[in-house]
Design a protein around this motif. Structure first.
Motif: not given
Ligand code: ZN
Length: 69
Positions: A27-28, A39-40, A46-49
């Motif tokens: 997830e990274i 981080q997924q 799907i979003t990324y932070l």
């Protein structure tokens, strides 16, 4: 053991570019454009932070020396 980095296309929240993201773990992901770790989050889409790399509980990992008795 086969080790291969997963590469996906996505939008980086840090540099806001649509670019290649290289999977470090499940997830990274790391942005190939600005180098930020993301981080997924999968929740419908799907979003990324951005990943905050502060130590958990202020603890720093260290190797403890083993002693007998
Ligand atoms: Zn980026």
């Amino acid at each position: 053991m086969k080790v291969s980095a997963e590469v996906v296309k996505g939008q980086c929240p840090t540099c806001e570019e649509h670019t290649m993201l290289v999977g470090l773990t499940n997830e990274i992901y790391r942005c190939m454009n600005c180098g930020s770790d993301l981080q997924q989050h999968v929740n419908g889409k799907i979003t990324y932070l951005p990943v905050m790399t502060s130590p958990v509980d202020g603890a720093t990992p260290f190797v403890k020396e083993w002693k007998d008795g």
